[in-house]
Design an enzyme around this catalytic site. Structure first.
Site, PDB file in Angstrom:
ATOM      1  N   HIS A 425     -13.588  39.371 -29.265  1.00  0.00           N
ATOM      2  CA  HIS A 425     -12.732  39.063 -30.409  1.00  0.00           C
ATOM      3  C   HIS A 425     -13.209  39.746 -31.685  1.00  0.00           C
ATOM      4  CE1 HIS A 425      -9.221  36.954 -31.574  1.00  0.00           C
ATOM      5  NE2 HIS A 425      -9.351  35.959 -30.723  1.00  0.00           N
ATOM      6  N   ASP A 429      -7.827  41.391 -32.596  1.00  0.00           N
ATOM      7  CA  ASP A 429      -7.233  40.060 -32.564  1.00  0.00           C
ATOM      8  C   ASP A 429      -6.348  39.925 -31.328  1.00  0.00           C
ATOM      9  OD1 ASP A 429      -8.454  39.324 -34.970  1.00  0.00           O
ATOM     10  OD2 ASP A 429      -6.849  40.285 -36.134  1.00  0.00           O
TER      11      ASP A 429
END
Length: 454
Positions: A425, A429
Site C-alpha cells: 500500500h 492506493d
C-alpha cells in the site's frame, strides 16, 4: 618440500553467509587437481559444487555431511608439492566470489587421464601421508563401493541419521530411486507401529545427548513438545526469513475478482492446434501480467526506505512460485516484458525443471520485480499471497473450473478462475491496484484485448 594449505569456504555471492555440506567428492589422501570440485554444498539458494584452487594431496576435511559452515570456515587442507617463489601457493585464478588468486597461475603439470600420479610425502600433525593409498589403505575403506545414498536434501539425511535409520535399507520413490522426505517419514512411522527403533547405520555414531549448556537445554524435557524437530535452514530457512520480513515491513492489502477464463482456454487450444511449440497457460498469464504492468508501473517497483522513495523499475523480471521437494522456490524469468508466449513457455519449462532437480543458480532465484503465483495447480480457488520482499505486488491465480456464470444475459456453465492481487500500500492506493486487477481479468475474459498492446 611439501606445503600444507588451508582452503576455506568461499563467498558464494548473493548475500549468502553459510552453506551446508551435502556430499564430499574427495577423501583424505586423494590427489586433487587445480579447480577440481571437492565438495557439494547447499545454500539457501541452490546446490553448488565447490572447486579447490590448489592441486595436491587432501590431508584433512572439516565437517561431516549435513554440517553447516559459515563463509570463511576451513573446508579442507591440501599438501602441495613446493611453494611458489614468492612464498604464496599456486592457485587457479578461478573464482566464485572472494577466492582464488589475484594473478595468473604459474606453470603447472596437469595430470592426464590414465597417468599415474606420484605420491607426495608430507607430514601433518606428525603423521606421514604418502598418497591416497597410504592414507586410507584402499578405496574400499572409505564409504563403501556404492558411495553415498542419493537423498533429496541434507535435512532428509539428517532426519534419518538422528532417528537411527539406515538409508541403504530404503527404496526411494523419487526419480532414479532418489530418497524423499516422505520415504524417511514413512519408514519411521512403520518402525514406530512395529514397536521397534531402527538401529544406527554401521560405522555411524548415534547423536549424543545434549549437554546442559546446549541451546536445546533451555527448555526442560518435561516442557518440550513431542514430535520431530526440523531445523529452519537451507531453502526452508530462507523462505521463513523472507516471508517474516515481508510481513514485518510491508503494509500489504489484497483484492480479488472472479473472471470467466473460457475464451482464454479456447485461445490457447487454438494456438496449440496451429502447430509449432505448445503454449502453456502460465505463459499466457505472464504475458497478461507484463501488459498490465506497462499500464500500471507503480506495481513494478520497490520501496527505498532510507531515501524514502518508491523506485519504479523499467524492466520486468517475473518470478513464479514453484513448489519442489526441497521447498518453495521462486525462479525468475528475466526481461519477461520483452518475451512472446513461445519464449515465455520455454523459459518457464527450463526453470521449472531446474527447480525440480535442484539445479537453479543463485542468479536465477534473485532479482525479481513482480511475482506470479499459480496456486491453482494445488486444486484451490483462492489465497492471500505474501509479497516476495522487496517486490511490491504478487498476482495469485486459482484453479480454472466449470461454474454457473451469466454469459450474454443467460445462465451458462463457464470456465471460471479467481484472481487475487496482494500489493504494497506504500506504492499505490486501491484505485491503482483495482485497475491492474480489472485489466488482468478483462484480458483473461477477452484475450483480444492484448492485441492492443502487441
Amino acid at each position: 618440500m611439501a606445503q600444507v594449505l588451508e582452503f576455506k569456504l568461499p563467498d558464494l555471492g548473493e548475500g549468502l553467509t553459510e552453506a551446508e555440506i551435502v556430499r564430499w567428492l574427495v577423501q583424505v589422501g586423494d590427489v586433487v587437481a587445480v579447480d577440481q570440485p571437492v565438495v557439494e554444498v547447499e545454500t539457501a539458494k541452490a546446490m553448488v559444487d565447490i572447486p579447490c584452487p590448489y592441486g595436491g594431496v587432501v590431508t584433512a576435511r572439516f565437517g561431516e555431511e549435513g554440517t553447516e559452515l559459515p563463509v570463511g570456515a576451513p573446508l579442507l587442507t591440501v599438501a602441495v608439492g613446493a611453494p611458489a617463489p614468492d612464498g604464496e601457493a599456486e592457485g587457479s585464478g578461478n573464482v566464485l566470489v572472494g577466492y582464488g588468486t589475484s594473478q595468473a597461475p604459474a606453470r603447472r603439470r596437469r595430470v592426464r587421464p590414465g597417468e599415474s600420479v606420484p605420491a607426495v610425502p608430507v607430514e601433518v600433525a606428525g603423521v606421514p601421508v604418502a598418497g591416497s593409498a597410504a592414507a586410507n589403505g584402499s578405496a574400499a575403506g572409505r564409504e563403501g563401493v556404492e558411495g553415498p545414498v542419493p537423498v533429496i536434501s541434507p535435512l532428509v539425511r539428517r532426519l534419518a541419521r538422528e532417528n537411527g535409520l539406515d538409508l541403504r535399507e530404503l527404496h526411494g520413490s523419487g526419480p532414479d530411486g532418489l530418497i524423499l522426505r516422505a520415504d524417511v517419514e514413512y519408514a519411521l512411522r512403520a518402525a514406530a507401529v512395529q514397536g521397534r527403533t531402527a538401529a544406527p547405520a554401521a560405522g555411524t555414531q548415534a547423536p549424543a545427548a545434549p549437554s546442559p549448556t546446549a541451546p536445546s537445554a533451555r527448555i526442560s524435557s518435561s516442557a518440550a513438545p513431542a514430535g520431530i524437530r526440523v531445523p529452519l535452514k537451507g531453502v526452508r530457512g530462507a523462505v521463513a526469513d523472507k516471508l517474516s520480513r515481508s510481513r514485518r515491513e510491508i503494509p500489504d492489502a489484497t483484492c480479488w475478482v472472479d473472471a470467466d477464463a473460457t475464451e482464454l482456454v479456447r485461445a490457447r487450444t487454438a494456438m496449440n492446434a496451429a502447430g509449432g511449440p505448445k503454449i502453456s497457460l502460465i505463459a499466457l498469464l505472464a504475458r497478461i501480467c507484463t501488459a498490465a504492468l506497462a499500464r500500471f508501473p507503480e506495481l513494478n517497483s520497490t520501496v527505498d526506505m532510507e531515501a524514502r522513495e518508491v523506485v519504479q523499475l523499467d524492466h520486468v523480471h517475473l518470478g513464479f512460485a514453484a513448489q519442489t521437494d526441497r521447498g518453495l522456490v521462486v525462479p525468475v524469468v528475466r526481461d519477461a516484458h520483452a518475451r512472446d508466449a513461445e519464449s515465455l513457455t520455454a523459459e518457464f519449462a527450463r526453470l521449472t525443471e531446474a527447480a525440480r532437480t535442484g539445479g537453479l543458480t543463485p542468479a536465477e532465484l534473485t532479482g525479481g520485480t513482480f511475482t506470479l503465483n499459480n496456486y491453482g495447480v494445488f486444486g484451490v480457488d483462492g489465497s492471500t499471497p505474501i509479497i516476495n520482499h522487496p517486490e511490491a505486488a504478487m498476482l495469485g491465480v486459482g484453479r480454472i473450473i466449470p461454474k454457473p456464470w451469466v454469459h450474454e444475459g443467460e445462465l451458462a456453465v463457464r470456465q471460471v478462475v479467481e484472481l487475487a492481487l496482494t500489493f504494497d500500500h506504500r506504492v499505490c492506493d486501491g484505485g491503482t491496484a483495482g485497475g491492474f486487477l480489472r485489466y488482468v481479468a478483462d484480458c483473461v475474459e477477452h484475450p483480444a484485448v492484448l492485441l492492443r498492446t502487441v
